[in-house]
Design an enzyme around this catalytic site. Structure first.
Site, PDB file in Angstrom:
ATOM      1  N   THR A 159      -4.484   7.561   8.677  1.00  0.00           N
ATOM      2  CA  THR A 159      -4.527   6.449   7.730  1.00  0.00           C
ATOM      3  C   THR A 159      -5.971   5.951   7.690  1.00  0.00           C
ATOM      4  O   THR A 159      -6.739   6.178   8.611  1.00  0.00           O
ATOM      5  CB  THR A 159      -3.550   5.323   8.135  1.00  0.00           C
ATOM      6  N   GLY A 160      -6.322   5.279   6.593  1.00  0.00           N
ATOM      7  CA  GLY A 160      -7.692   4.793   6.449  1.00  0.00           C
ATOM      8  C   GLY A 160      -8.361   5.430   5.250  1.00  0.00           C
ATOM      9  O   GLY A 160      -7.687   6.021   4.393  1.00  0.00           O
TER      10      GLY A 160
ATOM     11  N   THR B  37      -1.077   2.897   4.448  1.00  0.00           N
ATOM     12  CA  THR B  37      -0.310   4.153   4.377  1.00  0.00           C
ATOM     13  C   THR B  37       0.661   4.293   5.542  1.00  0.00           C
ATOM     14  O   THR B  37       0.297   3.990   6.674  1.00  0.00           O
ATOM     15  CB  THR B  37      -1.310   5.321   4.470  1.00  0.00           C
TER      16      THR B  37
ATOM     17  N   THR C  59       1.825   6.981   0.357  1.00  0.00           N
ATOM     18  CA  THR C  59       0.895   5.872   0.111  1.00  0.00           C
ATOM     19  C   THR C  59       0.729   5.610  -1.382  1.00  0.00           C
ATOM     20  O   THR C  59       0.975   6.507  -2.201  1.00  0.00           O
ATOM     21  CB  THR C  59      -0.495   6.218   0.709  1.00  0.00           C
TER      22      THR C  59
ATOM     23  N   SER D 104       0.806  -1.218   0.000  1.00  0.00           N
ATOM     24  CA  SER D 104       0.000   0.000   0.000  1.00  0.00           C
ATOM     25  C   SER D 104       0.841   1.271   0.000  1.00  0.00           C
ATOM     26  O   SER D 104       0.302   2.367   0.162  1.00  0.00           O
ATOM     27  CB  SER D 104      -0.922   0.002   1.227  1.00  0.00           C
TER      28      SER D 104
ATOM     29  N   GLY E 296      -6.148  10.515  -2.483  1.00  0.00           N
ATOM     30  CA  GLY E 296      -6.725  10.377  -1.138  1.00  0.00           C
ATOM     31  C   GLY E 296      -6.370  11.551  -0.246  1.00  0.00           C
ATOM     32  O   GLY E 296      -6.074  12.655  -0.714  1.00  0.00           O
ATOM     33  N   ASP E 297      -6.388  11.283   1.047  1.00  0.00           N
ATOM     34  CA  ASP E 297      -6.105  12.337   2.027  1.00  0.00           C
ATOM     35  C   ASP E 297      -4.611  12.553   2.249  1.00  0.00           C
ATOM     36  O   ASP E 297      -4.194  13.626   2.701  1.00  0.00           O
ATOM     37  CB  ASP E 297      -6.719  11.964   3.385  1.00  0.00           C
TER      38      ASP E 297
ATOM     39  N   ARG F  58      -7.585   9.101  -8.942  1.00  0.00           N
ATOM     40  CA  ARG F  58      -8.083   9.326  -7.574  1.00  0.00           C
ATOM     41  C   ARG F  58      -6.920   9.716  -6.640  1.00  0.00           C
ATOM     42  O   ARG F  58      -5.853   9.121  -6.668  1.00  0.00           O
ATOM     43  CB  ARG F  58      -8.753   8.039  -7.066  1.00  0.00           C
TER      44      ARG F  58
HETATM   45  N1  ASP Z   1      -5.535   7.121   3.483  1.00  0.00           N
HETATM   46  C1  ASP Z   1      -5.136   6.429   2.282  1.00  0.00           C
HETATM   47  C2  ASP Z   1      -5.979   6.907   1.128  1.00  0.00           C
HETATM   48  O1  ASP Z   1      -7.161   7.106   1.289  1.00  0.00           O
HETATM   49  C3  ASP Z   1      -5.223   4.956   2.342  1.00  0.00           C
HETATM   50  C4  ASP Z   1      -4.967   4.293   3.645  1.00  0.00           C
HETATM   51  O2  ASP Z   1      -4.364   4.839   4.554  1.00  0.00           O
HETATM   52  O3  ASP Z   1      -5.390   3.162   3.778  1.00  0.00           O
HETATM   53  O4  ASP Z   1      -5.441   7.000   0.057  1.00  0.00           O
END
Ligand code: ASP
Length: 324
Positions: free
Chosen positions: A236-237, A185, A203, A83, A215-216, A213
């Site tokens: 993370t998430g 991440t 990440t 990841s 992410g955050d 796409r």
């Molecule tokens: N936060 C990351 C994203 O949305 C992914 C992750 O941390 O699992 O890209």
């Protein structure tokens, strides 16, 4: 040292620090001696080797900024972490696209998003911060910038990640993993011996996402925020839920209001629940550190681990969580 001992250590320091207004020099000295440093904290179990690398710099009186960059580069180059960086699972078109951000004590920031073919997006993000008038470069522009600055173009799709993607293509079901247990991440926060903070977050984002796409993680205030007057936070998430509350910035602001790092992370999870009606199907984990070297974490659901390295050692911890 077990988590409980760490919490005791943290609680002890907060008692000393929390004595509030300093009335004389003796008290001021106590406050100074209560600061735990250096400290580095990072998400998931791959944070352990990343912390160890960061510690080589922190333990030698190096800067938090250099430490977080060096630390997360270990995860970016590890093909077993599916990841982050090399070995990351691709998007639905089979392309590995990377997001990363870095921030220093003075809230200077640099980031890249949807960057392909570069093993160390965090170092490109650092260069965006140090060498350009901008904070974020994306896609082709980020790649061109990296190549112009001597980064090598590489194939980041490992045979293993390619095989997983080919299997995914059989059904093409898009279901982000709510808890990637050991692989997700990496967000890293550090406080160095001179009392300076820094953070990094890198990440490959969600597996099988739409191409383009983001992410955050590269979004300053979303997946990472550092304010040298207060503290730092990372996330993370599921990025789509994290940005809805500008989580990392929110956590730093909650610490500014005198919440401990753990309490600030917990309040942010509560806010995220309020704003995301689908909260039972998602996972997020938050980490925070303040200027006293106190650290804290909180997750939405069970399963979020993080690595904490203090002068006492480097170990994996289970984050407390809100939804049973
Ligand atoms: N936060 C990351 C994203 O949305 C992914 C992750 O941390 O699992 O890209």
């Amino acid at each position: 040292m077990h988590r409980r001992n760490f919490l005791q250590l943290t609680a002890l320091s907060s008692v000393v620090i929390g004595t509030g207004c300093m009335t004389d020099n003796r008290e001021a000295k106590q406050n100074i001696s209560a600061v735990i440093k250096p400290v580095v904290i990072s998400t998931w179990d791959h944070g352990l080797p990343a912390n160890a690398e960061a510690w080589k710099i922190l333990g030698n009186n190096g800067s938090a900024l250099d430490a977080v960059e060096a630390g997360v580069r270990i995860t970016e180059a590890d093909p077993k972490v599916d990841s982050v960086g090399y070995g990351g699972l691709p998007d639905r078109d089979g392309r590995v696209t990377l997001d990363a951000a870095i921030m220093d004590h003075n809230s200077r920031c640099g980031a890249v998003a949807c960057l392909e073919h570069i093993m160390h997006p965090i170092s490109v993000a650092r260069l965006v911060m140090d060498k350009t008038p901008h904070w974020l470069l994306v896609g082709e522009g980020a790649l061109q910038f990296a190549l112009d600055n001597g980064f090598k173009k590489e194939n980041l799709l490992t045979d293993q990640a390619k095989a997983a993607w080919e299997k995914w293509l059989e059904k093409k079901e898009y279901k982000p993993r709510i808890n990637a247990e050991n692989h997700d991440t990496i967000g890293m926060l550090a406080l160095d011996n001179s009392g300076k903070l820094a953070g990094a977050c890198t990440t490959s984002g969600l597996a099988y996402k739409m191409h383009g796409r983001v992410g955050d993680s590269p979004i300053v205030g979303g997946g990472l925020f550092v304010d040298g007057d207060v503290g730092a936070a990372t996330a993370t998430g599921l990025g789509e839920s994290i940005v809805r509350i500008a989580a990392a910035h929110l956590i730093v602001e909650l610490m500014r209001q005198r919440n401990s790092p753990e309490q600030a992370c917990k309040l942010a999870v509560e806010r995220l629940i309020q704003k995301n009606p689908n909260y039972k199907d998602i996972q997020v984990g938050f980490l925070a550190i303040n200027l006293q070297g106190q650290t804290g974490a909180y997750a939405l659901q069970k399963g979020f681990t993080y690595a904490l390295h203090t002068p006492q050692g480097n170990q994996l911890m289970d984050a407390p969580y809100l939804v049973q």
